[in-house]
Motif scaffolding. Structure first.
Motif, PDB file in Angstrom:
ATOM      1  N   VAL A 101      24.485  11.103 -12.733  1.00 21.33           N
ATOM      2  CA  VAL A 101      25.903  11.250 -12.408  1.00 21.33           C
ATOM      3  C   VAL A 101      26.664   9.975 -12.755  1.00 21.33           C
ATOM      4  CG1 VAL A 101      27.584  11.695 -10.578  1.00 21.33           C
ATOM      5  CG2 VAL A 101      25.391  12.902 -10.576  1.00 21.33           C
ATOM      6  N   GLY A 150      28.430   9.182 -16.082  1.00 19.94           N
ATOM      7  CA  GLY A 150      29.793   9.617 -16.335  1.00 19.94           C
ATOM      8  C   GLY A 150      30.821   8.524 -16.148  1.00 19.94           C
ATOM      9  N   GLN A 157      24.691  17.831 -13.853  1.00 18.54           N
ATOM     10  CA  GLN A 157      25.506  17.648 -15.054  1.00 18.54           C
ATOM     11  C   GLN A 157      26.981  17.924 -14.767  1.00 18.54           C
ATOM     12  OE1 GLN A 157      24.739  16.285 -17.874  1.00 18.54           O
ATOM     13  NE2 GLN A 157      22.571  16.047 -17.393  1.00 18.54           N
ATOM     14  N   ARG A 165      28.250  14.807 -13.157  1.00 19.46           N
ATOM     15  CA  ARG A 165      28.449  13.755 -14.168  1.00 19.46           C
ATOM     16  C   ARG A 165      29.763  13.961 -14.912  1.00 19.46           C
ATOM     17  NH1 ARG A 165      28.681  14.037 -19.021  1.00 19.46           N
ATOM     18  NH2 ARG A 165      27.723  16.109 -19.107  1.00 19.46           N
ATOM     19  N   GLN A 168      33.252  11.647 -14.800  1.00 19.24           N
ATOM     20  CA  GLN A 168      33.880  11.148 -16.018  1.00 19.24           C
ATOM     21  C   GLN A 168      35.345  11.579 -16.092  1.00 19.24           C
ATOM     22  OE1 GLN A 168      31.680  12.159 -19.531  1.00 19.24           O
ATOM     23  NE2 GLN A 168      33.308  11.527 -20.932  1.00 19.24           N
TER      24      GLN A 168
END
Length: 263
Positions: free
Chosen positions: A97, A100, A146, A149, A153
């Motif tokens: 994570v 990101g 995911q 993450r 971001q």
């Protein structure tokens, strides 16, 4: 400020995967990409993210060709959750994570990055997985890591005003029903609350009808229709594209649309 494709085609060998597709991602809107298997949905997402260069046409962010953008600058504007991500090294879920936040290492304090990571993990319901090794997680757990993450971001920094783009490729694959809805709610909330342009490749018509503001239908590499969800998801059109009879039923709860199909 938009992320746009104009007259984009992708031809690999003798196969045309996309043909003359034009579409804009609008900040504050959640766009669902629908279509049969092999229609070109994931190819479109790869072109939009910059992973795949089109054979013809242009992809631009803020009017600037995507290929001109430097990797770090582009990573600050768009986050991508692919269908599957394989990591051979035993990173913890939290470390994945934290990847990101790489574009913001020099722009945000350690405290700010930590807070964003924790927030993204809470939204994806993976805080209890933080110390576990990513490779040994189940497929659904990896999907949620995911997602976290990509969310970490897309949150960016506290004071920036540039539009963000969150691109999700089949984000509900491998998830149980509760987490499917949680993922789509997270994408919708990201659009409504933070002005992010969210896009997801989806297969479930009911979920698209419930969560997406806009829908684009792709079939045989062509954009068949795009626009407001209720207008685009017209039963006769869907029936032609998917090759089965699809009907729309009005629901009492939240005025959602429910689609049923039969062969």
């Amino acid at each position: 400020m938009t992320l746009s494709v104009k007259d984009v085609s992708v031809v690999i060998g003798a196969t045309t995967l996309l043909q003359n597709v034009t579409l804009d991602l609008i900040p504050g809107q959640f766009l669902g990409i629908l279509g049969p298997n092999g229609a070109g949905k994931s190819t479109f997402l790869k072109v939009l993210s910059g992973e795949l260069s089109p054979s013809h046409g242009t992809v631009t962010l803020d009017g600037i060709p995507l290929k001109v953008w430097k990797d770090e600058a582009l990573a600050r504007r768009r986050a991508v959750m692919p269908q599957a991500s394989q990591l051979a090294f035993p990173f913890s879920a939290r470390a994945v994570v934290a990847m990101g936040r790489w574009p913001y290492e020099t722009l945000s304090s350690s405290f700010q990055n930590h807070r964003v990571i924790e927030r993204a993990m809470a939204i994806a319901d993976i805080r209890h997985l933080g110390k576990r090794s990513y490779p040994v997680l189940s497929g659904g757990e990896k999907q949620r890591v995911q997602l976290a993450r990509a969310l970490a971001q897309s949150f960016g920094t506290e004071d920036e005003t540039d539009s963000k783009y969150l691109l999700l490729d089949e984000p509900t694959a491998g998830l149980d029903i509760a987490h499917q809805h949680a993922v789509l709610k997270a994408a919708r909330d990201q659009s409504k609350n933070y002005g992010t342009a969210s896009m997801a490749v989806l297969h479930d018509l009911n979920q698209a009808a419930l969560y997406c503001d806009q829908v684009a239908l792709i079939s045989n590499g062509r954009l068949v229709a795009s626009g407001a969800t209720a207008e685009v998801m017209e039963p006769a059109r869907l029936s032609r594209i998917f090759g089965c009879t699809i009907k729309r039923q009005a629901q009492q709860v939240k005025e959602a649309l429910s689609f049923t199909s039969s062969l």
